[in-house]
Design a protein around this motif. Structure first.
Motif, PDB file in Angstrom:
ATOM      1  N   ILE A  68       0.874  -1.168   0.000  1.00 34.23           N
ATOM      2  CA  ILE A  68       0.000   0.000   0.000  1.00 34.23           C
ATOM      3  C   ILE A  68       0.913   1.219   0.000  1.00 34.23           C
ATOM      4  O   ILE A  68       1.655   1.454   0.943  1.00 34.23           O
ATOM      5  N   ASP A  69       0.844   1.965  -1.117  1.00 36.29           N
ATOM      6  CA  ASP A  69       1.735   3.102  -1.344  1.00 36.29           C
ATOM      7  C   ASP A  69       1.135   4.381  -0.738  1.00 36.29           C
ATOM      8  O   ASP A  69      -0.080   4.483  -0.584  1.00 36.29           O
ATOM      9  N   ASP A  70       1.994   5.336  -0.428  1.00 34.52           N
ATOM     10  CA  ASP A  70       1.580   6.641   0.106  1.00 34.52           C
ATOM     11  C   ASP A  70       0.677   6.487   1.324  1.00 34.52           C
ATOM     12  O   ASP A  70      -0.265   7.264   1.514  1.00 34.52           O
ATOM     13  N   TYR A  71       0.964   5.510   2.133  1.00 36.30           N
ATOM     14  CA  TYR A  71       0.124   5.220   3.289  1.00 36.30           C
ATOM     15  C   TYR A  71       0.024   6.418   4.222  1.00 36.30           C
ATOM     16  O   TYR A  71       1.035   7.029   4.566  1.00 36.30           O
TER      17      TYR A  71
ATOM     18  N   ALA B 125       9.639   3.029   4.640  1.00 43.87           N
ATOM     19  CA  ALA B 125       9.515   4.482   4.761  1.00 43.87           C
ATOM     20  C   ALA B 125      10.002   5.113   3.476  1.00 43.87           C
ATOM     21  O   ALA B 125      11.073   4.757   2.974  1.00 43.87           O
ATOM     22  N   GLU B 126       9.230   6.034   2.905  1.00 40.60           N
ATOM     23  CA  GLU B 126       9.678   6.696   1.683  1.00 40.60           C
ATOM     24  C   GLU B 126      10.109   8.131   1.962  1.00 40.60           C
ATOM     25  O   GLU B 126       9.670   8.747   2.928  1.00 40.60           O
ATOM     26  N   GLY B 127      10.988   8.640   1.126  1.00 42.71           N
ATOM     27  CA  GLY B 127      11.416  10.036   1.248  1.00 42.71           C
ATOM     28  C   GLY B 127      12.418  10.307   2.346  1.00 42.71           C
ATOM     29  O   GLY B 127      12.442  11.390   2.917  1.00 42.71           O
TER      30      GLY B 127
HETATM   31 MG    MG Z   1       4.965   6.122  -2.472  1.00 35.35          MG
END
Ligand code: MG
Ligand code: C2E
Ligand code: MG
Ligand code: MG
Length: 289
Positions: A178-181, A235-237
Protein backbone atom coordinates in the motif's frame (compact mmCIF):
# COMPACT_ATOMS: atom_id res chain seq x y z
CA UNK A 1 -26.93 18.78 0.34
CA UNK A 2 -28.14 19.33 -3.21
CA UNK A 3 -26.74 22.84 -3.15
CA UNK A 4 -23.39 21.48 -2.04
CA UNK A 5 -23.30 18.93 -4.85
CA UNK A 6 -24.26 21.65 -7.28
CA UNK A 7 -21.53 23.92 -5.96
CA UNK A 8 -18.88 21.35 -6.66
CA UNK A 9 -19.52 21.53 -10.39
CA UNK A 10 -18.37 25.13 -10.52
CA UNK A 11 -14.62 25.37 -10.35
CA UNK A 12 -12.84 28.70 -10.17
CA UNK A 13 -11.63 29.83 -13.59
CA UNK A 14 -7.90 29.30 -13.86
CA UNK A 15 -6.22 30.83 -16.96
CA UNK A 16 -3.10 28.72 -16.40
CA UNK A 17 -5.22 25.57 -16.81
CA UNK A 18 -6.60 26.86 -20.10
CA UNK A 19 -3.12 27.47 -21.47
CA UNK A 20 -2.17 23.94 -20.51
CA UNK A 21 -5.18 22.39 -22.25
CA UNK A 22 -3.60 21.96 -25.73
CA UNK A 23 -0.57 20.32 -24.17
CA UNK A 24 -2.78 17.94 -22.20
CA UNK A 25 -4.54 17.01 -25.42
CA UNK A 26 -1.39 16.45 -27.42
CA UNK A 27 0.17 14.57 -24.52
CA UNK A 28 -2.01 11.63 -25.38
CA UNK A 29 -0.76 11.14 -28.93
CA UNK A 30 2.76 12.02 -27.87
CA UNK A 31 2.66 9.31 -25.21
CA UNK A 32 2.10 6.73 -27.93
CA UNK A 33 5.13 7.85 -29.91
CA UNK A 34 7.20 8.18 -26.73
CA UNK A 35 6.61 4.50 -25.98
CA UNK A 36 8.01 3.57 -29.39
CA UNK A 37 10.80 6.15 -29.62
CA UNK A 38 12.38 5.31 -26.28
CA UNK A 39 11.59 8.71 -24.74
CA UNK A 40 9.69 6.75 -22.13
CA UNK A 41 12.03 4.82 -19.88
CA UNK A 42 12.26 3.33 -16.43
CA UNK A 43 14.32 4.62 -13.50
CA UNK A 44 15.12 2.53 -10.45
CA UNK A 45 15.34 3.72 -6.87
CA UNK A 46 17.08 1.43 -4.35
CA UNK A 47 15.39 0.03 -1.24
CA UNK A 48 17.48 -0.30 1.91
CA UNK A 49 16.79 -2.99 4.49
CA UNK A 50 17.00 -2.02 8.17
CA UNK A 51 18.79 -2.47 10.45
CA UNK A 52 21.22 -4.43 8.23
CA UNK A 53 21.61 -1.46 5.86
CA UNK A 54 21.59 -3.76 2.87
CA UNK A 55 20.22 -2.81 -0.56
CA UNK A 56 17.59 -5.49 -1.12
CA UNK A 57 15.69 -4.22 -4.14
CA UNK A 58 14.51 -1.27 -6.18
CA UNK A 59 11.33 0.50 -7.21
CA UNK A 60 10.67 1.07 -10.90
CA UNK A 61 9.54 4.63 -11.68
CA UNK A 62 8.51 5.63 -15.20
CA UNK A 63 10.26 8.58 -16.82
CA UNK A 64 9.42 10.66 -19.87
CA UNK A 65 12.26 12.59 -21.49
CA UNK A 66 10.34 14.88 -23.83
CA UNK A 67 12.40 16.25 -26.76
CA UNK A 68 11.15 19.82 -26.14
CA UNK A 69 9.66 19.88 -22.65
CA UNK A 70 12.45 17.97 -20.96
CA UNK A 71 11.53 15.65 -18.10
CA UNK A 72 7.75 15.43 -17.76
CA UNK A 73 6.89 14.22 -14.23
CA UNK A 74 4.73 11.08 -13.93
CA UNK A 75 2.14 12.97 -11.87
CA UNK A 76 1.42 14.92 -15.09
CA UNK A 77 1.11 12.12 -17.61
CA UNK A 78 -0.04 9.13 -15.53
CA UNK A 79 -3.53 10.65 -15.02
CA UNK A 80 -3.76 11.29 -18.79
CA UNK A 81 -2.72 7.72 -19.52
CA UNK A 82 -5.28 6.50 -16.99
CA UNK A 83 -8.13 8.47 -18.53
CA UNK A 84 -7.34 7.26 -22.03
CA UNK A 85 -6.66 3.61 -21.36
CA UNK A 86 -2.99 3.96 -22.39
CA UNK A 87 -2.13 3.04 -18.82
CA UNK A 88 -2.35 -0.64 -19.79
CA UNK A 89 0.42 -0.33 -22.39
CA UNK A 90 2.44 1.90 -20.11
CA UNK A 91 2.22 -0.50 -17.17
CA UNK A 92 2.99 -3.50 -19.37
CA UNK A 93 6.10 -1.64 -20.54
CA UNK A 94 7.26 -0.77 -17.00
CA UNK A 95 6.53 -4.27 -15.70
CA UNK A 96 8.47 -5.88 -18.54
CA UNK A 97 11.50 -3.63 -18.00
CA UNK A 98 11.42 -4.05 -14.22
CA UNK A 99 11.12 -7.84 -14.25
CA UNK A 100 13.86 -8.11 -16.85
CA UNK A 101 16.08 -5.78 -14.80
CA UNK A 102 15.35 -7.73 -11.62
CA UNK A 103 16.18 -11.05 -13.26
CA UNK A 104 19.46 -9.62 -14.56
CA UNK A 105 20.54 -8.23 -11.17
CA UNK A 106 19.45 -11.49 -9.54
CA UNK A 107 22.35 -13.34 -11.19
CA UNK A 108 24.80 -11.40 -9.05
CA UNK A 109 22.52 -10.56 -6.14
CA UNK A 110 20.08 -13.43 -5.51
CA UNK A 111 16.88 -12.30 -3.83
CA UNK A 112 16.99 -8.77 -5.25
CA UNK A 113 13.40 -7.52 -5.37
CA UNK A 114 11.54 -5.24 -7.79
CA UNK A 115 8.59 -2.99 -7.01
CA UNK A 116 6.25 -1.63 -9.68
CA UNK A 117 3.48 0.94 -9.24
CA UNK A 118 0.12 -0.33 -10.32
CA UNK A 119 -2.59 2.15 -11.27
CA UNK A 120 -5.99 1.63 -9.68
CA UNK A 121 -7.44 1.55 -13.17
CA UNK A 122 -5.73 -1.79 -13.65
CA UNK A 123 -7.18 -3.42 -10.57
CA UNK A 124 -10.37 -4.06 -12.49
CA UNK A 125 -8.39 -5.52 -15.40
CA UNK A 126 -9.09 -9.22 -15.07
CA UNK A 127 -6.24 -10.14 -17.41
CA UNK A 128 -3.59 -8.44 -15.31
CA UNK A 129 -2.78 -11.51 -13.22
CA UNK A 130 -2.38 -13.75 -16.28
CA UNK A 131 -0.19 -11.14 -17.95
CA UNK A 132 2.05 -10.82 -14.88
CA UNK A 133 2.21 -14.60 -14.47
CA UNK A 134 3.44 -15.00 -18.06
CA UNK A 135 6.00 -12.25 -17.56
CA UNK A 136 7.42 -13.88 -14.43
CA UNK A 137 7.68 -17.20 -16.28
CA UNK A 138 9.40 -15.63 -19.26
CA UNK A 139 12.18 -14.15 -17.14
CA UNK A 140 12.18 -16.92 -14.52
CA UNK A 141 11.64 -14.23 -11.88
CA UNK A 142 10.26 -15.51 -8.57
CA UNK A 143 6.80 -14.04 -7.85
CA UNK A 144 7.90 -13.36 -4.25
CA UNK A 145 10.46 -10.89 -5.60
CA UNK A 146 7.86 -8.76 -7.34
CA UNK A 147 5.94 -6.19 -5.30
CA UNK A 148 3.00 -4.30 -6.79
CA UNK A 149 2.47 -0.89 -5.20
CA UNK A 150 -1.10 0.33 -5.04
CA UNK A 151 -1.98 3.72 -3.54
CA UNK A 152 -4.55 3.65 -0.80
CA UNK A 153 -6.89 6.17 -2.43
CA UNK A 154 -6.76 4.14 -5.63
CA UNK A 155 -7.76 0.90 -4.04
CA UNK A 156 -10.41 2.58 -1.92
CA UNK A 157 -12.12 3.88 -5.03
CA UNK A 158 -12.28 0.37 -6.42
CA UNK A 159 -15.16 -1.89 -5.53
CA UNK A 160 -14.47 -4.99 -3.46
CA UNK A 161 -15.23 -7.26 -6.42
CA UNK A 162 -12.62 -5.49 -8.53
CA UNK A 163 -9.92 -6.44 -6.07
CA UNK A 164 -10.18 -10.06 -7.22
CA UNK A 165 -7.14 -9.83 -9.57
CA UNK A 166 -5.12 -8.50 -6.63
CA UNK A 167 -6.09 -11.52 -4.54
CA UNK A 168 -5.19 -13.88 -7.38
CA UNK A 169 -1.81 -12.20 -7.77
CA UNK A 170 -1.24 -12.52 -4.04
CA UNK A 171 -2.03 -16.23 -4.14
CA UNK A 172 0.52 -16.59 -6.94
CA UNK A 173 3.07 -15.29 -4.43
CA UNK A 174 3.34 -11.73 -5.75
CA UNK A 175 3.69 -9.17 -2.95
CA UNK A 176 1.34 -6.20 -2.56
CA UNK A 177 2.27 -2.84 -1.05
CA UNK A 178 0.00 0.00 0.00
CA UNK A 179 1.74 3.10 -1.34
CA UNK A 180 1.58 6.64 0.11
CA UNK A 181 0.12 5.22 3.29
CA UNK A 182 -1.42 7.84 5.53
CA UNK A 183 -2.43 10.31 2.83
CA UNK A 184 -5.75 8.75 1.95
CA UNK A 185 -8.65 7.85 4.12
CA UNK A 186 -7.37 4.53 5.35
CA UNK A 187 -9.50 2.69 7.79
CA UNK A 188 -8.99 -0.66 9.42
CA UNK A 189 -11.71 -1.96 7.11
CA UNK A 190 -9.61 -0.90 4.14
CA UNK A 191 -6.47 -2.51 5.55
CA UNK A 192 -8.41 -5.74 5.87
CA UNK A 193 -9.68 -5.65 2.28
CA UNK A 194 -6.29 -5.32 0.60
CA UNK A 195 -4.12 -8.46 0.70
CA UNK A 196 -1.13 -6.26 1.52
CA UNK A 197 2.21 -7.66 2.56
CA UNK A 198 3.79 -4.25 2.94
CA UNK A 199 2.87 -0.66 3.67
CA UNK A 200 4.83 2.35 2.51
CA UNK A 201 4.57 5.31 4.83
CA UNK A 202 4.20 8.51 2.84
CA UNK A 203 7.14 10.85 2.87
CA UNK A 204 5.09 13.67 4.43
CA UNK A 205 5.02 11.65 7.67
CA UNK A 206 8.54 10.32 7.34
CA UNK A 207 10.04 13.75 6.86
CA UNK A 208 8.18 15.15 9.87
CA UNK A 209 9.42 12.41 12.20
CA UNK A 210 12.06 14.75 13.55
CA UNK A 211 10.13 17.98 13.61
CA UNK A 212 6.89 16.78 15.03
CA UNK A 213 6.33 14.57 18.06
CA UNK A 214 2.82 13.45 17.06
CA UNK A 215 4.08 12.43 13.62
CA UNK A 216 6.75 10.37 15.31
CA UNK A 217 4.09 8.66 17.44
CA UNK A 218 1.96 7.99 14.37
CA UNK A 219 4.83 6.46 12.44
CA UNK A 220 5.80 4.37 15.42
CA UNK A 221 2.30 3.03 16.08
CA UNK A 222 1.77 2.42 12.34
CA UNK A 223 4.89 0.26 12.37
CA UNK A 224 3.56 -1.66 15.37
CA UNK A 225 0.11 -2.12 13.82
CA UNK A 226 1.58 -3.33 10.52
CA UNK A 227 3.90 -5.71 12.29
CA UNK A 228 1.08 -7.19 14.31
CA UNK A 229 -0.74 -7.80 11.02
CA UNK A 230 2.38 -9.50 9.67
CA UNK A 231 3.14 -6.67 7.25
CA UNK A 232 6.48 -5.09 6.42
CA UNK A 233 6.93 -1.32 6.68
CA UNK A 234 8.83 0.78 4.16
CA UNK A 235 9.51 4.48 4.76
CA UNK A 236 9.68 6.70 1.68
CA UNK A 237 11.42 10.04 1.25
CA UNK A 238 14.31 9.54 3.68
CA UNK A 239 16.65 12.44 2.99
CA UNK A 240 18.90 12.59 6.07
CA UNK A 241 20.83 10.23 8.32
CA UNK A 242 19.03 11.34 11.45
CA UNK A 243 15.65 10.27 10.04
CA UNK A 244 17.07 6.93 8.91
CA UNK A 245 18.44 6.42 12.41
CA UNK A 246 15.07 7.19 14.00
CA UNK A 247 13.25 4.83 11.61
CA UNK A 248 15.69 2.01 12.30
CA UNK A 249 15.19 2.59 16.03
CA UNK A 250 11.39 2.38 15.62
CA UNK A 251 11.72 -0.97 13.87
CA UNK A 252 10.99 0.16 10.30
CA UNK A 253 11.93 -2.67 7.90
CA UNK A 254 13.05 -0.77 4.81
CA UNK A 255 13.77 2.77 3.67
CA UNK A 256 13.90 4.67 0.40
CA UNK A 257 14.91 8.22 -0.33
CA UNK A 258 17.52 10.57 -1.71
CA UNK A 259 19.85 9.75 1.21
CA UNK A 260 20.03 6.14 0.04
CA UNK A 261 19.75 6.76 -3.67
CA UNK A 262 17.84 8.74 -6.28
CA UNK A 263 15.93 7.04 -9.06
CA UNK A 264 18.52 6.23 -11.77
CA UNK A 265 18.74 4.48 -15.13
CA UNK A 266 19.31 0.71 -15.09
CA UNK A 267 23.02 0.95 -16.00
CA UNK A 268 23.61 3.38 -13.19
CA UNK A 269 21.79 1.16 -10.71
CA UNK A 270 23.98 -1.79 -11.69
CA UNK A 271 27.09 0.38 -11.44
CA UNK A 272 25.96 1.65 -8.05
CA UNK A 273 25.38 -1.86 -6.72
CA UNK A 274 28.83 -2.87 -7.91
CA UNK A 275 30.58 0.06 -6.22
CA UNK A 276 28.69 -0.50 -2.94
CA UNK A 277 29.75 -4.15 -3.08
CA UNK A 278 33.39 -3.25 -3.66
CA UNK A 279 33.64 -0.47 -1.11
CA UNK A 280 31.80 -2.55 1.44
CA UNK A 281 34.01 -1.56 4.35
CA UNK A 282 33.95 2.14 3.50
CA UNK A 283 30.26 2.43 2.61
CA UNK A 284 27.43 2.99 5.08
CA UNK A 285 25.32 0.61 2.98
CA UNK A 286 25.80 -2.97 1.93
CA UNK A 287 24.46 -4.95 -0.96
CA UNK A 288 23.22 -8.51 -0.72
CA UNK A 289 25.95 -10.95 -1.83
MG1 MG B 1 4.97 6.12 -2.47
P1 C2E C 1 5.52 6.89 -5.51
O1 C2E C 1 5.29 5.53 -6.02
O2 C2E C 1 5.12 7.17 -4.11
O3 C2E C 1 7.06 7.17 -5.74
C1 C2E C 1 7.88 7.94 -4.93
C2 C2E C 1 8.14 9.31 -5.51
O4 C2E C 1 8.93 10.07 -4.60
C3 C2E C 1 8.94 9.29 -6.81
O5 C2E C 1 8.53 10.40 -7.58
C4 C2E C 1 10.37 9.49 -6.32
O6 C2E C 1 11.23 10.02 -7.31
C5 C2E C 1 10.15 10.46 -5.19
N1 C2E C 1 11.17 10.38 -4.15
C6 C2E C 1 11.91 9.30 -3.78
N2 C2E C 1 12.74 9.59 -2.77
C7 C2E C 1 12.52 10.88 -2.44
C8 C2E C 1 13.07 11.78 -1.45
O7 C2E C 1 13.94 11.43 -0.64
N3 C2E C 1 12.58 13.05 -1.42
C9 C2E C 1 11.63 13.48 -2.29
N4 C2E C 1 11.22 14.73 -2.20
N5 C2E C 1 11.08 12.65 -3.23
C10 C2E C 1 11.52 11.38 -3.31
P2 C2E C 1 8.16 10.26 -9.12
O8 C2E C 1 9.10 9.32 -9.80
O9 C2E C 1 7.99 11.63 -9.66
O10 C2E C 1 6.76 9.53 -9.10
C11 C2E C 1 5.61 10.13 -8.55
C12 C2E C 1 4.47 9.14 -8.52
O11 C2E C 1 4.05 8.79 -9.83
C13 C2E C 1 4.82 7.83 -7.84
O12 C2E C 1 4.77 7.99 -6.44
C14 C2E C 1 3.75 6.93 -8.40
O13 C2E C 1 2.55 7.08 -7.71
C15 C2E C 1 3.59 7.47 -9.82
N6 C2E C 1 4.35 6.62 -10.74
C16 C2E C 1 5.67 6.63 -11.05
N7 C2E C 1 5.98 5.67 -11.94
C17 C2E C 1 4.82 5.00 -12.19
C18 C2E C 1 4.47 3.88 -13.03
O14 C2E C 1 5.31 3.25 -13.71
N8 C2E C 1 3.15 3.50 -13.03
C19 C2E C 1 2.21 4.15 -12.26
N9 C2E C 1 0.93 3.71 -12.32
N10 C2E C 1 2.50 5.18 -11.45
C20 C2E C 1 3.79 5.61 -11.43
MG1 MG D 1 5.51 3.70 -5.32
MG1 MG E 1 4.48 9.10 -2.83
Amino acid sequence: EEALAEGRKWKKFDPAKLKEAPWRLSMLSQLDTALESGDLWVAYQPKLELPSRTIVGAEALVRWSHPEKGAVPPVEFIPVAEQSGRIIDLTTFVLERAVRAGAFIGHRHPGFGMSVNLSAKLLGETEIDTMIGRLLDRYAFAPELLTLEVTETAALATGVGALEPLHRLRSMGVRIAIDDYGTGLSTLEYLRRIPATEIKIDRSFVQAVYKNHSDKLMVHSTIQLAHSLGQKVVAEGVEDAQTLEALAFMGCDEAQGYLIGRPVAFRELVRGLRSVGKARAASTFRVRA
